[in-house]
Design an enzyme around this catalytic site. Structure first.
Site, short mmCIF file in Angstrom:
data_model
loop_
_atom_site.label_atom_id
_atom_site.label_comp_id
_atom_site.label_asym_id
_atom_site.label_seq_id
_atom_site.Cartn_x
_atom_site.Cartn_y
_atom_site.Cartn_z
N ARG A 206 88.89 -1.49 -92.07
CA ARG A 206 90.09 -1.87 -92.81
C ARG A 206 91.26 -0.94 -92.50
O ARG A 206 92.43 -1.35 -92.54
CB ARG A 206 89.79 -1.90 -94.30
CG ARG A 206 88.82 -3.05 -94.65
CD ARG A 206 88.13 -2.85 -95.96
NE ARG A 206 89.10 -2.70 -97.03
CZ ARG A 206 88.82 -2.25 -98.25
NH1 ARG A 206 87.59 -1.87 -98.54
NH2 ARG A 206 89.75 -2.15 -99.15
N ASP B 261 81.50 -2.85 -98.45
CA ASP B 261 82.21 -2.51 -99.68
C ASP B 261 82.44 -3.73 -100.56
O ASP B 261 82.28 -4.86 -100.12
CB ASP B 261 83.58 -1.90 -99.34
CG ASP B 261 83.48 -0.46 -98.89
OD1 ASP B 261 82.44 0.17 -99.15
OD2 ASP B 261 84.45 0.02 -98.27
N ARG C 232 76.33 -1.29 -95.06
CA ARG C 232 76.54 -1.28 -96.52
C ARG C 232 77.98 -1.66 -96.81
O ARG C 232 78.83 -0.81 -97.00
CB ARG C 232 76.22 0.10 -97.09
CG ARG C 232 74.73 0.43 -97.02
CD ARG C 232 74.46 1.82 -97.58
NE ARG C 232 74.91 1.93 -98.96
CZ ARG C 232 75.39 3.04 -99.51
NH1 ARG C 232 75.49 4.13 -98.81
NH2 ARG C 232 75.75 3.05 -100.76
#
Lengths: 278, 278
Positions: free
Chosen positions: A205, A51, A49
């Site tokens: 990230r 971002d 999923r």
């Protein structure tokens, strides 16, 4: 019939994968196109999923559809015909690469063995190549490739990545980081390869942000390695920009292994928390 | 002082290179940034005046600026410092890769020996990879690589390309097409390499359109070769989409050759018509 769809998208103009009321999301755009073509309400299950702003070249999804819906004139019972139909309906920034029938043992989310992400990061003074600017993050200080690889290697393994994860109720932060390494491509852009069994929220990230902080000399390799001792998200870890991140692939077992795995894990699914995007 | 600027842009959201009142153009965006930094009105001379939607990774320009303007605090007399200043001012889709001082014999337009273009064309059923959709054209029928290379090779040489050129008053359509060939990259995308001394208006996109018509079996190699006998633009030649086209480089003589060339050609410049973008 269960169909596996392989999907690619430029995440720039999407509010991420997951449906959100009033927002343009990848899931909604593809589900809506499928629902139109198949004249059945379609709900996708997804491997990662992602971002808002994160891209995918190798996202994997599945959905179930009655055989009769797939037998419409335009599809003729062959899922492969979905690809051409969808190409005409979908926008340029979200496409279905392939559609194949799979066994009911295949689950895009729970069958996944590992997810592969790539991160594009440039430290060039002139910035990112404009034609690739939507998929490349910029770092304003020069980056040392060797230092980044040294820092990255300290994080590989089965570890608690709490320092790198935004909190999500009940979700484990213990992950098996199988690969985390950097190269420079022909244009000098740093390409990070990140593979794990699964990732918690914002993990890729945050990994990139931590290692880039070592690469530009503001942090040491020891600082980076020490983050694995943290029991909660660290405010010292910068979260690198979404634009540089891309889900490039997901690995699955073959059919025989799938059937075997499912016999073992089906009953524990409801008690485990799945992965989400980087 | 004369400065050479190497420039790259994603042409999607620009109305081409050349300034047009009320339109967003690459030339205007870069000239305006330079004028702000140098506090002098700057006018750029360009190697290839690309059309709306056409991209560049290796566009070349030059401009003249008083030494005193380049000595401002932020630049300190070194053109290389312009790159970092401009990276902060320019949008993501237009960037200056490098800035170097050159002799007055260098002219981005008139000194150019040859221009190199690349064309990205996909015939995949699922369409263009979304992350590269802005720089890739789609062809709805399957393309035969060998047929495209055979057709392309018939056009190489010093020929009158009138059939491929939109009319421009007084402009010659005789060009030296030095390279025109196709490969498929790892993703199956057709990559066309097109090199000539110069191109007339719409020439590269018309060359691609003609050859793709052979590639998808609607035309023969003989038809393509026969176009060289036409004395005016042919309505039978489709113009391929701008999005697939990119100016990737421009070749120049070295300094000694530049000085020699200029001694010969300076007096005839005013009577010849320059090149424009593909």
């Amino acid at each position: 019939m269960r169909i596996r769809l392989d999907v690619a998208y430029d995440g720039t103009d999407f509010a991420g994968w997951a449906r959100q009321p009033g927002r343009r999301t990848v899931c909604a755009v593809i589900e809506d196109a499928l629902t139109t073509v198949l004249r059945e309400p379609i709900r996708l299950t997804v491997a990662g999923r992602t971002d808002a702003g994160v891209h995918a070249s190798g996202q994997v999804t599945h959905f179930d559809v009655p055989d009769v819906a797939l037998a419409t004139r335009s599809i003729g019972g062959d899922p492969a015909n979905l690809v051409r139909r969808l190409a005409k309906m979908l926008p340029d920034d979200a496409r279905v690469r392939s559609a194949v029938a799979v066994t009911d043992d295949f689950d895009a989310r729970f069958s996944a063995l590992r997810r592969h992400y790539r991160y594009r990061l440039t430290d060039a003074q002139w910035g990112a190549e404009p034609m690739l600017a939507r998929i490349t993050a910029e770092w304003t200080r020069s980056l040392d490739l060797d230092a980044m690889n040294e820092a990255s290697s300290t994080l590989v393994g089965l570890n608690d990545f709490a320092a790198f994860c935004r909190r999500r109720e009940g979700a484990t932060t213990i992950r098996d980081l199988q690969r985390f390494s950097w190269t420079r491509d022909d244009d000098g852009v740093l390409i990070g390869a990140v593979t794990a069994d699964a990732f918690c929220w914002s993990m890729v990230r945050s990994l990139v942000g931590a290692v880039a902080s070592v690469g530009d000399s503001r942090r040491t390799v020891q600082w980076c390695a020490g983050l694995l001792d943290e029991r909660a998200r660290s405010a010292e870890v910068p979260v690198a920009a979404a634009r540089g991140l891309c889900l490039v692939g997901v690995d699955y077992p073959d059919d025989a292994q799938l059937a075997e795995r499912n016999a073992i894990t089906r009953d524990v699914r409801s008690t485990t928390s799945g992965c989400c995007g980087g």
